[in-house]
Scaffold this active site. Structure first.
Site, short mmCIF file in Angstrom:
data_model
loop_
_atom_site.label_atom_id
_atom_site.label_comp_id
_atom_site.label_asym_id
_atom_site.label_seq_id
_atom_site.Cartn_x
_atom_site.Cartn_y
_atom_site.Cartn_z
N CYS A 184 0.78 -1.26 0.01
CA CYS A 184 0.03 -0.07 0.00
C CYS A 184 0.85 1.10 0.05
O CYS A 184 1.69 1.32 0.69
CB CYS A 184 -0.94 -0.05 1.17
N THR A 186 -0.69 4.49 0.29
CA THR A 186 -1.41 5.41 0.57
C THR A 186 -0.92 6.60 1.38
O THR A 186 -1.10 7.80 0.92
CB THR A 186 -2.74 5.11 1.48
#
Length: 345
Positions: A184, A186
């Protein structure tokens, strides 16, 4: 703008302090849990670990193998309807979570499934990257109204007030974690997130006060991290990278220079969006990475390492049952966990 000055912690920032124990062996530890879900009225009994709803992890083959060990799987969202109907008809799906996002096609596929096979789904996972939007809350409420007897897990969020909001909107299990996953990005792309250990502690406190549960999603890189998540108060722990790269991934094995590899990627990566959405929409950026990991064989051996590690943690603090682990856990702040003179294995 404001700054929160109090320290927030991740798994790498703590160790679990050992305590006197009367347990003689890991085999004396029961790592199953029993829960009664707040809204659906249904119950759970099994090992509260869930394979994440990612390509290569949340697969039907993974569900068949992990189910034998009473471990759950959240299926990824991209199986065709006919495949799902066949799977739920012929296999034991008591530990399987049916996953959907907020896309109209996902909702339509679920409606069609229930129409054709109304009794087979008892658990669903409402999975979005950002669980803070009003649109998502409306989606949760609509789903609960439509499916009053089905257990709902939903997220992701990382703060207590949103956990409370989701539970009061009809969620049985709130999924906790923004940005901690191994594939990830993000946090890199948006600057948004929350250290996972503190997120678990705060969200568990909020959920349990309302009779709800949480599932820690992301950030575990070893069995010790899984134990820390349980020790911090998480009811379920969801694993992605730790269960990637196995025979049960339903992916092509790549051979190069006599070595074998599998691809693993975040579900908001350009790889996933190209595969499932026909490309990255012009209004968004990729928030996941794609990596090539060595083929690890059957997942059974990896699973036994994870379960054995959690059992061992319980023996170090005198917890005869997994339920007791959070009550017996004291975390010690550290600056170093491992002696890496011979590497990080």
């Amino acid at each position: 703008m404001r700054i929160e000055e109090d320290v927030k912690l991740d798994f790498k920032d703590v160790l679990i302090r050992p305590k006197r124990s009367t347990l003689g062996s890991r085999k004396d530890v029961d790592i199953s849990r029993e829960f009664a879900f707040k809204w659906s009225g249904k119950s759970f009994k099994g090992v509260p670990i869930i394979a994440a709803n990612m390509d290569g992890v949340g697969t039907m083959e993974m569900a068949k193998t992990l189910g034998k060990n009473k471990v759950g799987v959240a299926l990824h969202k991209h199986y065709p309807l006919d495949d799902l109907l066949a799977f739920y008809k012929k296999d034991d799906t008591s530990l399987v979570w049916y996953s959907i996002g907020m896309a109209k096609d996902d909702e339509k596929k679920l409606d069609e499934f229930i129409k054709k096979n109304p009794k087979s789904i008892d658990k669903i996972c409402l999975d979005v990257a950002n669980g803070y939007s009003e649109h998502f809350l409306d989606f949760v409420k609509r789903t609960r109204d439509k499916l009053p007897d089905i257990t709902i897990m939903a997220g992701n969020v990382v703060t207590g007030e949103m956990v409370e909001e989701l539970i009061l909107s009809g969620v049985d299990v709130v999924k906790v974690g923004i940005g901690p996953g191994s594939v990830c990005t993000t946090r890199k792309m948006t600057g948004v997130g929350y250290p996972q250990l503190s997120a678990i502690i705060e969200c568990a406190d909020a959920a349990h006060g309302l009779g709800g549960l949480i599932c820690a999603d992301g950030g575990c890189t070893s069995p010790g991290d899984v134990a820390k998540a349980f020790g911090a108060g998480s009811d379920f722990v969801m694993l992605g990278g730790m269960l990637a790269g196995h025979t049960q991934s339903e992916q092509e094995i790549i051979e190069e220079d006599g070595k074998h590899y599998l691809m693993f990627y975040g579900m908001s990566s350009d790889t996933a969006m190209n595969k499932h959405k026909g490309g990255v929409a012009e209004y968004r950026a990729s928030e996941g990475k794609t990596v090539r990991i060595p083929y690890r064989g059957d997942v059974e051996a990896t699973l036994q390492d994870i379960l054995g590690g959690v059992r061992s943690t319980c023996t170090y603090v005198g917890a005869k049952k997994l339920k007791e682990l959070s009550k017996r856990t004291s975390f010690v702040r550290v600056t170093q966990q491992l002696n890496s003179v011979f590497g990080h294995e």
